[in-house]
Design a protein around this motif. Structure first.
Motif, mmCIF file in Angstrom:
data_model
loop_
_atom_site.group_PDB
_atom_site.id
_atom_site.type_symbol
_atom_site.label_atom_id
_atom_site.label_comp_id
_atom_site.label_asym_id
_atom_site.label_seq_id
_atom_site.Cartn_x
_atom_site.Cartn_y
_atom_site.Cartn_z
ATOM 1 N N ALA A 121 15.511 23.820 67.736
ATOM 2 C CA ALA A 121 14.561 24.158 68.794
ATOM 3 C C ALA A 121 14.179 25.621 68.689
ATOM 4 N N LEU A 122 15.156 26.417 68.438
ATOM 5 C CA LEU A 122 14.887 27.847 68.317
ATOM 6 C C LEU A 122 13.968 28.123 67.140
ATOM 7 N N ARG A 123 14.283 27.505 66.040
ATOM 8 C CA ARG A 123 13.441 27.659 64.858
ATOM 9 C C ARG A 123 12.014 27.258 65.157
ATOM 10 N N ALA A 124 11.923 26.107 65.734
ATOM 11 C CA ALA A 124 10.600 25.588 66.058
ATOM 12 C C ALA A 124 9.881 26.537 66.993
ATOM 13 N N GLY A 125 10.627 26.991 67.946
ATOM 14 C CA GLY A 125 10.038 27.898 68.918
ATOM 15 C C GLY A 125 9.514 29.157 68.259
ATOM 16 N N VAL A 126 10.298 29.689 67.377
ATOM 17 C CA VAL A 126 9.873 30.901 66.681
ATOM 18 C C VAL A 126 8.670 30.606 65.802
ATOM 19 N N ALA A 127 8.716 29.442 65.210
ATOM 20 C CA ALA A 127 7.592 29.076 64.346
ATOM 21 C C ALA A 127 6.307 28.994 65.148
ATOM 22 N N LYS A 128 6.438 28.559 66.361
ATOM 23 C CA LYS A 128 5.245 28.392 67.187
ATOM 24 C C LYS A 128 4.823 29.690 67.855
ATOM 25 N N HIS A 129 5.773 30.297 68.481
ATOM 26 C CA HIS A 129 5.414 31.473 69.271
ATOM 27 C C HIS A 129 5.579 32.766 68.495
ATOM 28 N N GLY A 130 6.323 32.701 67.437
ATOM 29 C CA GLY A 130 6.582 33.934 66.709
ATOM 30 C C GLY A 130 7.851 34.583 67.221
ATOM 31 N N THR A 131 8.359 35.485 66.453
ATOM 32 C CA THR A 131 9.599 36.126 66.870
ATOM 33 C C THR A 131 9.322 37.075 68.027
ATOM 34 N N GLY A 132 10.291 37.210 68.823
ATOM 35 C CA GLY A 132 10.163 38.153 69.930
ATOM 36 C C GLY A 132 9.625 37.554 71.202
ATOM 37 N N LYS A 133 9.277 36.307 71.141
ATOM 38 C CA LYS A 133 8.752 35.663 72.348
ATOM 39 C C LYS A 133 9.818 34.787 72.965
ATOM 40 N N TRP A 134 10.968 35.344 73.023
ATOM 41 C CA TRP A 134 12.135 34.552 73.450
ATOM 42 C C TRP A 134 11.923 33.870 74.785
ATOM 43 N N LYS A 135 11.374 34.615 75.690
ATOM 44 C CA LYS A 135 11.170 34.036 77.012
ATOM 45 C C LYS A 135 10.213 32.856 76.940
ATOM 46 N N ASN A 136 9.171 33.048 76.187
ATOM 47 C CA ASN A 136 8.200 31.966 76.046
ATOM 48 C C ASN A 136 8.840 30.730 75.441
ATOM 49 N N ILE A 137 9.601 30.972 74.434
ATOM 50 C CA ILE A 137 10.264 29.851 73.770
ATOM 51 C C ILE A 137 11.196 29.143 74.727
ATOM 52 N N GLN A 138 11.931 29.952 75.414
ATOM 53 C CA GLN A 138 12.905 29.383 76.348
ATOM 54 C C GLN A 138 12.205 28.608 77.446
ATOM 55 N N ARG A 139 11.044 29.091 77.803
ATOM 56 C CA ARG A 139 10.307 28.434 78.885
ATOM 57 C C ARG A 139 9.594 27.179 78.409
ATOM 58 N N ASP A 140 9.128 27.244 77.211
ATOM 59 C CA ASP A 140 8.355 26.130 76.678
ATOM 60 C C ASP A 140 9.028 24.793 76.969
ATOM 61 N N PRO A 141 8.330 23.946 77.673
ATOM 62 C CA PRO A 141 8.892 22.658 78.071
ATOM 63 C C PRO A 141 9.349 21.830 76.880
ATOM 64 N N GLU A 142 8.797 22.169 75.753
ATOM 65 C CA GLU A 142 9.179 21.394 74.575
ATOM 66 C C GLU A 142 10.568 21.753 74.093
ATOM 67 N N PHE A 143 10.948 22.993 74.350
ATOM 68 C CA PHE A 143 12.250 23.437 73.871
ATOM 69 C C PHE A 143 13.252 23.605 75.000
ATOM 70 N N ASN A 144 12.725 23.713 76.160
ATOM 71 C CA ASN A 144 13.587 23.928 77.321
ATOM 72 C C ASN A 144 14.734 22.928 77.392
ATOM 73 N N PRO A 145 14.447 21.645 77.187
ATOM 74 C CA PRO A 145 15.521 20.649 77.244
ATOM 75 C C PRO A 145 16.679 20.979 76.318
ATOM 76 N N PHE A 146 16.372 21.734 75.273
ATOM 77 C CA PHE A 146 17.431 22.050 74.324
ATOM 78 C C PHE A 146 18.037 23.422 74.607
ATOM 79 N N LEU A 147 17.224 24.242 75.195
ATOM 80 C CA LEU A 147 17.681 25.614 75.373
ATOM 81 C C LEU A 147 17.898 25.982 76.828
ATOM 82 N N PHE A 148 17.988 24.982 77.628
ATOM 83 C CA PHE A 148 18.111 25.253 79.060
ATOM 84 C C PHE A 148 19.339 26.092 79.385
#
Length: 279
Positions: A15-42
DNA sequence: CCTGGGGGTAGGG
DNA sequence: CCCTACCCCCAGG
Protein backbone atom coordinates in the motif's frame (compact mmCIF):
# COMPACT_ATOMS: atom_id res chain seq x y z
CA UNK A 1 7.30 0.11 26.51
CA UNK A 2 3.72 -0.07 25.51
CA UNK A 3 4.58 -0.87 21.99
CA UNK A 4 5.75 -4.38 21.31
CA UNK A 5 6.69 -3.28 17.87
CA UNK A 6 4.30 -3.68 15.07
CA UNK A 7 5.93 -5.23 12.12
CA UNK A 8 4.88 -4.02 8.73
CA UNK A 9 2.90 -6.49 6.73
CA UNK A 10 3.27 -7.09 3.06
CA UNK A 11 -0.05 -5.43 2.48
CA UNK A 12 1.04 -2.36 4.27
CA UNK A 13 4.26 -2.18 2.38
CA UNK A 14 2.50 -2.66 -0.87
CA UNK A 15 0.00 0.00 0.00
CA UNK A 16 2.79 2.33 0.85
CA UNK A 17 4.55 1.60 -2.39
CA UNK A 18 1.42 2.14 -4.32
CA UNK A 19 0.73 5.28 -2.46
CA UNK A 20 4.13 6.67 -3.21
CA UNK A 21 3.79 5.66 -6.79
CA UNK A 22 0.58 7.59 -7.02
CA UNK A 23 1.17 10.59 -4.89
CA UNK A 24 4.91 10.72 -4.96
CA UNK A 25 7.24 10.73 -2.04
CA UNK A 26 6.62 13.12 0.73
CA UNK A 27 2.88 13.05 0.52
CA UNK A 28 2.58 10.81 3.48
CA UNK A 29 -0.54 12.39 4.78
CA UNK A 30 -2.22 12.13 1.44
CA UNK A 31 -1.28 8.53 1.12
CA UNK A 32 -2.44 7.76 4.57
CA UNK A 33 -5.69 9.52 3.90
CA UNK A 34 -6.32 8.02 0.53
CA UNK A 35 -9.31 5.74 0.94
CA UNK A 36 -7.60 3.26 -1.26
CA UNK A 37 -4.75 2.78 1.14
CA UNK A 38 -6.36 3.78 4.36
CA UNK A 39 -7.72 0.29 4.99
CA UNK A 40 -4.16 -0.91 5.01
CA UNK A 41 -2.52 1.98 6.70
CA UNK A 42 -5.14 2.95 9.17
CA UNK A 43 -2.95 1.99 12.02
CA UNK A 44 0.03 3.84 10.66
CA UNK A 45 0.67 7.48 10.99
CA UNK A 46 2.14 9.62 8.29
CA UNK A 47 5.30 9.60 10.28
CA UNK A 48 5.30 5.86 10.28
CA UNK A 49 4.88 5.92 6.55
CA UNK A 50 7.77 8.24 6.18
CA UNK A 51 9.98 6.14 8.39
CA UNK A 52 8.99 2.95 6.72
CA UNK A 53 9.73 4.38 3.35
CA UNK A 54 13.07 5.45 4.58
CA UNK A 55 13.77 1.92 5.68
CA UNK A 56 12.51 0.42 2.50
CA UNK A 57 14.74 2.66 0.50
CA UNK A 58 17.65 0.94 2.00
CA UNK A 59 18.80 -1.65 -0.44
CA UNK A 60 21.81 -3.28 0.95
CA UNK A 61 24.76 -2.61 -1.29
CA UNK A 62 26.60 -5.63 -2.47
CA UNK A 63 30.09 -6.01 -3.70
CA UNK A 64 31.51 -9.03 -5.26
CA UNK A 65 32.77 -9.11 -8.77
CA UNK A 66 35.76 -7.06 -9.50
CA UNK A 67 34.67 -6.15 -12.91
CA UNK A 68 34.60 -2.50 -12.64
CA UNK A 69 36.01 0.46 -14.31
CA UNK A 70 37.39 2.89 -11.80
CA UNK A 71 38.37 5.40 -14.38
CA UNK A 72 40.32 7.61 -12.14
CA UNK A 73 40.93 10.94 -13.66
CA UNK A 74 37.67 12.63 -14.11
CA UNK A 75 34.60 12.91 -12.07
CA UNK A 76 32.66 11.51 -14.89
CA UNK A 77 31.34 8.16 -13.88
CA UNK A 78 32.26 5.55 -16.35
CA UNK A 79 28.98 3.87 -16.90
CA UNK A 80 29.58 0.79 -14.88
CA UNK A 81 27.00 -1.35 -16.44
CA UNK A 82 27.18 -5.05 -16.27
CA UNK A 83 30.06 -6.44 -18.17
CA UNK A 84 29.73 -8.51 -21.30
CA UNK A 85 30.12 -11.61 -19.29
CA UNK A 86 26.40 -11.75 -19.34
CA UNK A 87 26.46 -13.93 -22.38
CA UNK A 88 25.01 -16.70 -20.38
CA UNK A 89 22.40 -14.80 -18.54
CA UNK A 90 22.12 -15.51 -14.87
CA UNK A 91 20.12 -18.59 -14.25
CA UNK A 92 17.20 -17.45 -12.27
CA UNK A 93 17.77 -14.42 -10.27
CA UNK A 94 15.14 -14.01 -7.68
CA UNK A 95 12.99 -11.03 -8.26
CA UNK A 96 13.56 -9.15 -5.16
CA UNK A 97 12.61 -6.32 -7.37
CA UNK A 98 10.79 -4.71 -4.59
CA UNK A 99 13.89 -2.71 -4.40
CA UNK A 100 13.21 0.36 -6.32
CA UNK A 101 12.70 3.22 -4.02
CA UNK A 102 15.76 5.23 -3.69
CA UNK A 103 13.70 8.30 -3.57
CA UNK A 104 15.34 11.56 -3.55
CA UNK A 105 13.75 14.75 -4.67
CA UNK A 106 15.14 16.19 -1.56
CA UNK A 107 18.69 15.66 -2.54
CA UNK A 108 19.17 19.00 -4.02
CA UNK A 109 19.57 21.36 -1.18
CA UNK A 110 21.17 21.31 2.19
CA UNK A 111 23.96 18.87 2.17
CA UNK A 112 24.55 17.61 5.65
CA UNK A 113 28.04 17.82 6.92
CA UNK A 114 28.72 14.15 6.67
CA UNK A 115 27.98 13.84 3.04
CA UNK A 116 30.97 15.88 2.12
CA UNK A 117 33.13 13.57 4.15
CA UNK A 118 31.65 10.52 2.61
CA UNK A 119 32.07 11.84 -0.82
CA UNK A 120 35.60 12.81 -0.06
CA UNK A 121 36.39 9.42 1.31
CA UNK A 122 34.96 7.57 -1.60
CA UNK A 123 36.66 9.85 -4.03
CA UNK A 124 39.97 9.53 -2.32
CA UNK A 125 39.79 5.81 -1.96
CA UNK A 126 38.61 5.20 -5.44
CA UNK A 127 39.03 1.53 -5.10
CA UNK A 128 38.42 -0.46 -8.21
CA UNK A 129 36.32 -2.88 -6.34
CA UNK A 130 34.53 -0.24 -4.50
CA UNK A 131 34.73 0.94 -0.99
CA UNK A 132 32.65 -0.62 1.64
CA UNK A 133 31.39 1.04 4.69
CA UNK A 134 34.33 -0.04 6.76
CA UNK A 135 36.81 1.38 4.32
CA UNK A 136 35.04 4.66 4.23
CA UNK A 137 34.78 4.68 7.94
CA UNK A 138 38.47 4.03 8.34
CA UNK A 139 39.31 6.78 5.97
CA UNK A 140 37.24 9.28 7.81
CA UNK A 141 38.33 8.11 11.20
CA UNK A 142 41.93 8.57 10.30
CA UNK A 143 41.36 12.11 9.31
CA UNK A 144 39.28 13.39 12.09
CA UNK A 145 37.57 12.50 15.23
CA UNK A 146 34.23 10.94 14.97
CA UNK A 147 31.53 10.17 17.47
CA UNK A 148 31.36 6.62 18.75
CA UNK A 149 28.23 5.91 16.90
CA UNK A 150 29.61 7.24 13.71
CA UNK A 151 29.74 3.91 12.06
CA UNK A 152 26.06 3.49 12.27
CA UNK A 153 25.46 6.95 11.18
CA UNK A 154 27.66 6.40 8.22
CA UNK A 155 26.12 3.11 7.46
CA UNK A 156 22.68 4.56 7.42
CA UNK A 157 23.68 7.69 5.71
CA UNK A 158 25.34 5.91 2.89
CA UNK A 159 22.32 4.06 1.81
CA UNK A 160 19.79 6.57 2.69
CA UNK A 161 18.02 8.63 0.13
CA UNK A 162 18.50 12.30 0.23
CA UNK A 163 22.19 11.98 0.59
CA UNK A 164 24.05 14.52 -1.42
CA UNK A 165 23.52 13.83 -5.07
CA UNK A 166 27.13 13.57 -5.97
CA UNK A 167 27.90 11.37 -3.07
CA UNK A 168 25.04 9.14 -3.88
CA UNK A 169 25.89 8.88 -7.49
CA UNK A 170 29.48 8.28 -6.77
CA UNK A 171 28.65 5.73 -4.23
CA UNK A 172 26.33 4.02 -6.56
CA UNK A 173 28.80 4.14 -9.37
CA UNK A 174 31.66 2.83 -7.42
CA UNK A 175 30.38 0.17 -5.21
CA UNK A 176 26.79 -0.43 -5.76
CA UNK A 177 26.86 -1.37 -9.33
CA UNK A 178 25.37 -4.73 -9.45
CA UNK A 179 22.84 -4.20 -6.85
CA UNK A 180 19.32 -3.32 -7.62
CA UNK A 181 17.25 -5.26 -9.99
CA UNK A 182 18.17 -7.48 -12.74
CA UNK A 183 15.56 -8.76 -14.98
CA UNK A 184 15.16 -12.22 -16.22
CA UNK A 185 12.71 -13.39 -18.74
CA UNK A 186 9.41 -14.32 -17.26
CA UNK A 187 11.01 -15.40 -14.09
CA UNK A 188 10.02 -12.07 -12.78
CA UNK A 189 6.55 -10.82 -12.28
CA UNK A 190 5.62 -14.27 -11.22
CA UNK A 191 5.91 -14.41 -7.54
CA UNK A 192 4.78 -11.50 -5.60
CA UNK A 193 4.72 -8.89 -8.27
CA UNK A 194 5.71 -6.09 -6.06
CA UNK A 195 4.54 -3.65 -8.62
CA UNK A 196 0.82 -3.57 -8.53
CA UNK A 197 0.62 -0.07 -9.71
CA UNK A 198 3.11 0.76 -12.34
CA UNK A 199 2.37 -1.76 -14.95
CA UNK A 200 2.00 0.40 -17.92
CA UNK A 201 2.74 -1.27 -21.15
CA UNK A 202 3.83 2.04 -22.40
CA UNK A 203 6.11 3.75 -20.05
CA UNK A 204 5.14 7.30 -20.02
CA UNK A 205 6.72 9.94 -17.99
CA UNK A 206 5.22 8.93 -14.78
CA UNK A 207 4.06 11.39 -12.27
CA UNK A 208 6.02 14.45 -13.08
CA UNK A 209 5.16 16.06 -9.87
CA UNK A 210 6.73 19.40 -10.15
CA UNK A 211 10.33 18.90 -10.96
CA UNK A 212 11.77 20.88 -13.73
CA UNK A 213 14.49 18.42 -14.39
CA UNK A 214 17.33 19.45 -16.63
CA UNK A 215 16.86 16.46 -18.77
CA UNK A 216 14.08 16.80 -21.23
CA UNK A 217 16.13 15.20 -23.89
CA UNK A 218 16.99 12.34 -21.73
CA UNK A 219 13.46 11.72 -20.85
CA UNK A 220 12.51 11.69 -24.44
CA UNK A 221 15.28 9.37 -25.34
CA UNK A 222 14.35 7.30 -22.39
CA UNK A 223 10.77 7.11 -23.35
CA UNK A 224 11.71 6.22 -26.86
CA UNK A 225 14.14 3.54 -25.90
CA UNK A 226 11.89 2.18 -23.29
CA UNK A 227 9.03 2.21 -25.71
CA UNK A 228 10.94 0.13 -28.16
CA UNK A 229 11.81 -2.37 -25.57
CA UNK A 230 8.36 -2.59 -24.26
CA UNK A 231 7.06 -2.97 -27.71
CA UNK A 232 9.42 -5.68 -28.65
CA UNK A 233 9.23 -7.61 -25.49
CA UNK A 234 7.14 -7.66 -22.46
CA UNK A 235 9.80 -5.94 -20.58
CA UNK A 236 7.67 -3.02 -19.91
CA UNK A 237 8.56 -3.42 -16.36
CA UNK A 238 12.17 -2.87 -17.08
CA UNK A 239 11.40 0.04 -19.24
CA UNK A 240 9.25 1.67 -16.69
CA UNK A 241 11.82 1.16 -14.06
CA UNK A 242 14.47 2.49 -16.34
CA UNK A 243 12.54 5.60 -17.01
CA UNK A 244 12.05 6.02 -13.37
CA UNK A 245 15.69 5.53 -12.76
CA UNK A 246 16.55 8.05 -15.39
CA UNK A 247 14.35 10.63 -13.92
CA UNK A 248 15.85 9.95 -10.62
CA UNK A 249 19.34 10.33 -11.90
CA UNK A 250 18.43 13.38 -13.86
CA UNK A 251 16.96 14.96 -10.86
CA UNK A 252 20.03 14.25 -8.89
CA UNK A 253 22.28 15.66 -11.47
CA UNK A 254 23.00 19.20 -10.73
CA UNK A 255 25.66 20.04 -13.16
CA UNK A 256 27.02 16.78 -14.27
CA UNK A 257 26.22 16.06 -17.81
CA UNK A 258 27.88 12.72 -17.67
CA UNK A 259 25.05 11.57 -15.57
CA UNK A 260 22.68 12.24 -18.35
CA UNK A 261 24.95 10.31 -20.59
CA UNK A 262 24.78 7.50 -18.16
CA UNK A 263 21.06 7.58 -18.28
CA UNK A 264 21.11 7.36 -22.02
CA UNK A 265 23.54 4.53 -21.84
CA UNK A 266 21.27 2.63 -19.59
CA UNK A 267 18.39 2.99 -21.91
CA UNK A 268 20.36 1.98 -24.90
CA UNK A 269 21.53 -1.09 -23.13
CA UNK A 270 18.06 -1.67 -22.05
CA UNK A 271 16.75 -1.66 -25.52
CA UNK A 272 19.37 -4.07 -26.70
CA UNK A 273 20.11 -6.46 -23.93
CA UNK A 274 18.04 -7.46 -21.07
CA UNK A 275 20.34 -7.22 -18.19
CA UNK A 276 20.35 -3.76 -16.93
CA UNK A 277 21.96 -3.07 -13.73
CA UNK A 278 21.16 0.09 -12.06
CA UNK A 279 21.62 1.25 -8.62
C1' DC B 1 -0.33 20.84 10.73
C1' DC B 2 3.06 18.23 7.92
C1' DT B 3 7.49 16.89 6.52
C1' DG B 4 12.35 15.69 6.84
C1' DG B 5 16.16 14.28 9.57
C1' DG B 6 18.57 12.48 13.92
C1' DG B 7 18.73 9.14 17.09
C1' DG B 8 17.51 5.25 20.26
C1' DT B 9 16.33 0.57 20.98
C1' DA B 10 15.18 -4.23 20.19
C1' DG B 11 15.83 -8.29 17.55
C1' DG B 12 18.28 -11.26 14.28
C1' DG B 13 22.55 -13.09 11.91
C1' DC C 1 29.84 -7.71 16.72
C1' DC C 2 27.21 -5.55 13.13
C1' DC C 3 22.97 -4.71 10.63
C1' DT C 4 18.16 -4.07 10.14
C1' DA C 5 13.39 -2.69 11.47
C1' DC C 6 10.37 0.37 14.29
C1' DC C 7 9.60 3.94 16.92
C1' DC C 8 10.14 8.60 19.07
C1' DC C 9 11.60 13.43 19.14
C1' DC C 10 12.81 17.76 17.26
C1' DA C 11 13.36 21.59 13.91
C1' DG C 12 11.82 23.82 9.78
C1' DG C 13 8.31 25.17 6.48
Amino acid sequence: MGNPKQKWTAEEEEALRAGVAKHGTGKWKNIQRDPEFNPFLFSRSNIDLKDKWRNMSVSAPREKSRTLKPKAGSDAPAVPLSTPQTSALPAAVPIDASADPITDESARSSAPKYNALIFEAISALKEPNGSDVSAILSYIEQRLEVPPNFRRLLSSRLRRPGCNAKAVVHYIMILQVQNCFKVKEDASLGTKTPNPKQKDTRPKLLHSTNDVSPADTVQEAAAAAAGQVADAENKSFVAAEAVKEAERVSRMAEDTDSLLQLAKEIFERCSRGEIVVVA
